[in-house]
Write a protein that holds these residues in place. Structure first.
Motif, short mmCIF file in Angstrom:
data_model
loop_
_atom_site.label_atom_id
_atom_site.label_comp_id
_atom_site.label_asym_id
_atom_site.label_seq_id
_atom_site.Cartn_x
_atom_site.Cartn_y
_atom_site.Cartn_z
N CYS A 196 0.85 -1.19 0.00
CA CYS A 196 0.00 0.00 0.00
C CYS A 196 0.88 1.24 0.00
CB CYS A 196 -0.90 0.02 1.23
SG CYS A 196 -2.02 -1.38 1.27
N ASP A 239 6.62 4.08 2.61
CA ASP A 239 5.95 3.18 1.67
C ASP A 239 6.91 2.72 0.58
OD1 ASP A 239 3.98 4.08 3.29
OD2 ASP A 239 2.69 4.90 1.71
N LEU A 244 -4.62 4.73 -2.88
CA LEU A 244 -5.96 5.29 -2.78
C LEU A 244 -5.89 6.81 -2.74
CD1 LEU A 244 -8.84 4.27 -0.45
CD2 LEU A 244 -7.85 6.53 -0.16
N ALA A 292 2.15 7.24 7.39
CA ALA A 292 2.19 8.08 6.20
C ALA A 292 2.77 9.43 6.59
CB ALA A 292 0.79 8.24 5.62
N GLY A 343 -0.03 6.25 11.49
CA GLY A 343 0.44 4.90 11.78
C GLY A 343 -0.67 3.98 12.21
N GLN A 344 -1.81 4.05 11.55
CA GLN A 344 -2.94 3.21 11.94
C GLN A 344 -3.44 2.30 10.82
OE1 GLN A 344 -5.99 4.43 14.54
NE2 GLN A 344 -5.45 6.57 14.36
N VAL A 345 -3.28 2.75 9.58
CA VAL A 345 -3.93 2.05 8.47
C VAL A 345 -3.45 0.60 8.34
CG1 VAL A 345 -4.12 2.01 5.94
CG2 VAL A 345 -4.60 4.12 7.20
N1 LIG Z 1 -4.38 6.57 0.62
C1 LIG Z 1 -3.58 5.51 0.79
N2 LIG Z 1 -3.24 4.72 -0.26
C2 LIG Z 1 -2.43 3.65 -0.09
N3 LIG Z 1 -1.90 3.30 1.09
C3 LIG Z 1 -2.19 4.05 2.16
C4 LIG Z 1 -3.05 5.19 2.08
N4 LIG Z 1 -3.14 5.72 3.32
C5 LIG Z 1 -2.38 4.95 4.14
N5 LIG Z 1 -1.80 3.95 3.46
C6 LIG Z 1 -0.88 2.91 3.97
O1 LIG Z 1 -0.95 2.85 5.37
C7 LIG Z 1 0.28 3.26 5.98
C8 LIG Z 1 0.01 4.00 7.26
O2 LIG Z 1 -0.78 5.14 7.02
P1 LIG Z 1 -1.35 6.06 8.20
O3 LIG Z 1 -2.06 5.17 9.14
O4 LIG Z 1 -2.25 7.03 7.51
O5 LIG Z 1 -0.16 6.72 8.82
C9 LIG Z 1 0.97 4.06 4.90
O6 LIG Z 1 2.36 4.08 5.10
C10 LIG Z 1 0.55 3.30 3.64
O7 LIG Z 1 1.31 2.10 3.50
#
Ligand SMILES: Nc1ncnc2c1ncn2[C@@H]1O[C@H](COP(=O)(O)O)[C@@H](O)[C@H]1O
Ligand SMILES: Cc1cc2nc3c(=O)[nH]c(=O)nc-3n(C[C@H](O)[C@H](O)[C@H](O)COP(=O)(O)OP(=O)(O)OC[C@H]3O[C@@H](n4cnc5c(N)ncnc54)[C@H](O)[C@@H]3O)c2cc1C
Lengths: 268, 332
Positions: free
Chosen positions: A8, A45, A68, A127, A133-135
């Motif tokens: 992702c 990423d 996304l 991200a 750091g949740q996705v």
């Molecule tokens: N819009 C997105 N498209 C693809 N991968 C995503 C997206 N948002 C978050 N991720 C993935 O989830 C990780 C953690 O994102 P976050 O939780 O937003 O900090 C990122 O490093 C990506 O690997």
């Protein structure tokens, strides 16, 4: 054994743009993109892509990249292809805009379900825009698979992955059954550069685009509509910024004067 | 539907004691509990808890829930999330606070998604809205370039809190509280990870997190030899040595020396930043320092915006004279 892998990758504003160029529009609670600084794939990423590529190098396999967003720049989101990933799937639609960790993880998890077969899903540890750091953990939970976060090394053998997970004062070696989700940190090492051959191959590849209906998303659960965290305010902290510059006839003298100054100010 | 009540702190235990972040969370939780006139609850999970439940009361908790089980000797996502899911269902806290630590950053999102609620990570400020009684969570975003305040209306509201962002209370051994063991069934077969080993890579000398003074080198130090010079200054000042990310990424120094958003958060009295530019992600780790001193050859470097004192110049020329003079001053 060849591995089926999904990475992702999020397109973000360049996190290394000069801090002075960073602006927030308080009326819309949004960041104003700095003019002339193109967006990038979030750095962790890219390292997640690197982790998948290292596995592909050693035992073969296929890497599908998922991004996304809306109005994604092809030059940016194709970078993982030019590094050596095989396929690119874009979840690209207005409806994906304004999401939070919940709506993003939900859509990505549904896309992964549609892809169907996989051994490993990789995400960045966080991200570089919202630093949440949740996705990654969210996708793992929604898919019902185990997760290991903040990895600096990933190896696979016999249906298991062995992961070195960074902790405050060192690392842990963790074994996890497949399929699993792993989030990657910079300690993994630098992501490889795109090769010329890779860039040419990537230019020819067309991304697959999935609209919300293609992956059977509930419209009330995606983008801004699916948010569970309400953003009340986005603002820039005020900096005081009054640095006293210490000088001297030579750099060495300036150094000595600095020490004297610190003594005078009772800092040392 | 259950009524959600109470501010709950997820306590971490290190070497048989409450870890520093736990006492900080209890300090913050006490304030939130008093503001909303509710109890401060604390949950402690380990193979053996020893005296830690009493200590949590001394640091401010009204009620401590304990879960002891040999399967919980080490943190593992899947065992701990089961325990926390059960605890939240049994106790129904309105707010759940965790530390932004190796454990909290892994457990909080997994638990939030299991419960169907949102979590705010790495918060610096937490407040209760007097009207709605909802928790407002302020956290740095965009690498520290901005801050965002979030809220949510699903319970529990989960937040992780940055280390050293909150102050603990003075422990009071005479404080009274309740200790309640919780029973949670764990199925070892449902835990799909196994910790093979834990490797400590702590560098010798003073720990960064505890140091009163820190000398930090950046990319401009140029290699491992340069860090030897920083160590000399550190010795004179009884300081720890830190690094921005590039020296770690390049293998000049161990990764555990990284200060910043994704490294250590430090709050010393004195932070000497040598040949680093002061990127927002680095400042995220050191902006809590009382006095930042910068040496950089670029007068426009962002670090000078955060520093109290600075010298513009090549560190190779500035630092030896600085170290010598500091030595002289401290000896005399
Ligand atoms: N819009 C997105 N498209 C693809 N991968 C995503 C997206 N948002 C978050 N991720 C993935 O989830 C990780 C953690 O994102 P976050 O939780 O937003 O900090 C990122 O490093 C990506 O690997
Ligand atoms: C999501 C994310 C998380 C990150 N997390 C962290 C983190 O936790 N910690 C961290 O540090 N970084 C982190 N970074 C990286 C951060 O953005 C910067 O790239 C990094 O901090 C820059 O390190 P630096 O200042 O040492 O190097 P540079 O920015 O390259 O600065 C080097 C400085 O040294 C000066 N210099 C060079 N030679 C000399 C000399 N001879 N004498 C004096 N001065 C000299 C230059 O003028 C320059 O200002 C993160 C980045 C992202 C995207």
């Amino acid at each position: 054994m060849p591995m089926n892998m999904i990475v992702c990758c999020k397109q973000v504003l360049d996190p290394e743009a000069p801090p002075a160029s960073f602006k927030v529009d308080p009326a819309s609670n949004q960041v104003v993109p700095p003019p002339g600084v193109p967006p990038v794939i979030s750095p962790f990423d890219e390292q997640a892509v690197e982790a998948a590529l290292r596995i592909k190098d050693s035992q073969g396999g296929k890497i599908t990249v998922l991004s996304l967003g809306n109005n994604l720049l092809r030059d940016v989101v194709k970078k993982p292809l030019s590094m050596g990933a095989d396929e690119l799937v874009l979840l690209e639609d207005e409806a994906y805009e304004g999401g939070d960790s919940w709506s993003t993880a939900y859509a990505l998890a549904m896309a992964i379900k549609k892809i169907g077969e996989f051994d490993l899903v990789f995400c960045g540890r966080q991200a570089a825009d919202w630093d949440a750091g949740q996705v990654g953990s969210g996708i793992a939970e929604l898919l019902g698979i185990p997760s290991v976060t903040v990895a600096r090394k990933v190896e696979v053998a016999d249906g298991k992955a062995t992961v070195e997970r960074v902790i405050a004062d060192g690392y842990q070696v963790i074994e996890v059954t497949l399929p699993a989700l792993i989030t990657v940190s910079n300690e993994l090492g630098e992501a490889r550069y795109a090769t010329l051959k890779g860039i040419m191959a990537a230019a020819k590849k067309q991304p697959t685009i999935w609209k919300p209906a293609d992956i059977e998303l509930d419209p009330s659960q995606i983008g801004a509509a699916g948010r569970r965290a309400k953003l009340l305010k986005l603002f820039q902290p005020v900096r005081e910024g009054k640095c006293e510059m210490v000088e001297g006839d030579s750099p060495a003298e300036a150094g000595a004067n600095l020490a004297a100054k610190l003594r005078e100010a009772k800092v040392i | 539907m259950a009524e959600f009540k109470g501010i709950m702190v997820y306590g971490e235990i290190a070497e048989g004691n409450l870890s520093a972040i736990t006492t900080e969370l209890l300090g913050c939780g006490r304030r939130l509990a008093d503001e909303s006139k509710e109890d401060l609850l604390c949950i402690l999970i380990a193979d053996q808890l020893g005296e830690t439940p009493q200590k949590a009361i001394a640091f401010g908790a009204d009620k401590v829930y304990t879960v002891e089980n040999p399967l919980l000797k080490e943190y593992q996502t899947e065992s701990y999330v089961v325990v926390m899911e059960k605890a939240v269902q049994d106790i129904s806290p309105r707010v759940l606070l965790m530390g932004q630590t190796s454990v909290g950053r892994d457990l909080a999102p997994r638990l939030a998604f299991r419960l169907g609620v949102s979590a705010a990570m790495d918060c610096l400020e937490l407040d209760i809205d007097p009207e709605t009684k909802l928790l407002q969570q302020t956290r740095p975003v965009y690498g520290g370039n901005a801050r965002a305040t979030f809220s949510s209306d699903s319970f529990p509201q989960i937040a992780t809190v940055r280390q050293k962002a909150m102050a603990p209370l003075e422990p009071d051994k005479s404080r009274k509280g309740e200790i309640t063991p919780l029973k949670v069934d764990l199925d070892p077969a449902a835990i799909r990870t196994k910790v093979i080993e834990t490797v400590k890579e702590e560098v010798a000398g003073i720990k960064l997190e505890d140091a009163e003074a820190i000398v930090t080198g950046g990319r401009g130090i140029g290699g491992p030899e340069g860090f030897k010079e920083l160590e000399e200054l550190a010795k004179v000042l009884k300081a720890a040595v830190g690094a921005s990310r590039p020296p770690c990424d390049n293998g000049w120094v161990p990764d555990t020396m990284q200060v910043g958003l994704t490294g250590k958060i430090v709050t010393p009295e004195l932070y000497i930043a040598v040949a680093l530019s002061g990127a927002s992600q680095h400042l995220a780790g050191c902006s809590g320092a009382k006095n930042i001193v910068a040496i950089n050859r670029d007068a426009e470097a962002n670090i000078f915006k955060e520093a109290r004192f600075g010298v513009v110049g090549d560190w190779k020329q500035v630092l030896p004279a600085f170290t010598a003079k500091v030595k002289e001053l401290l000896a005399g």
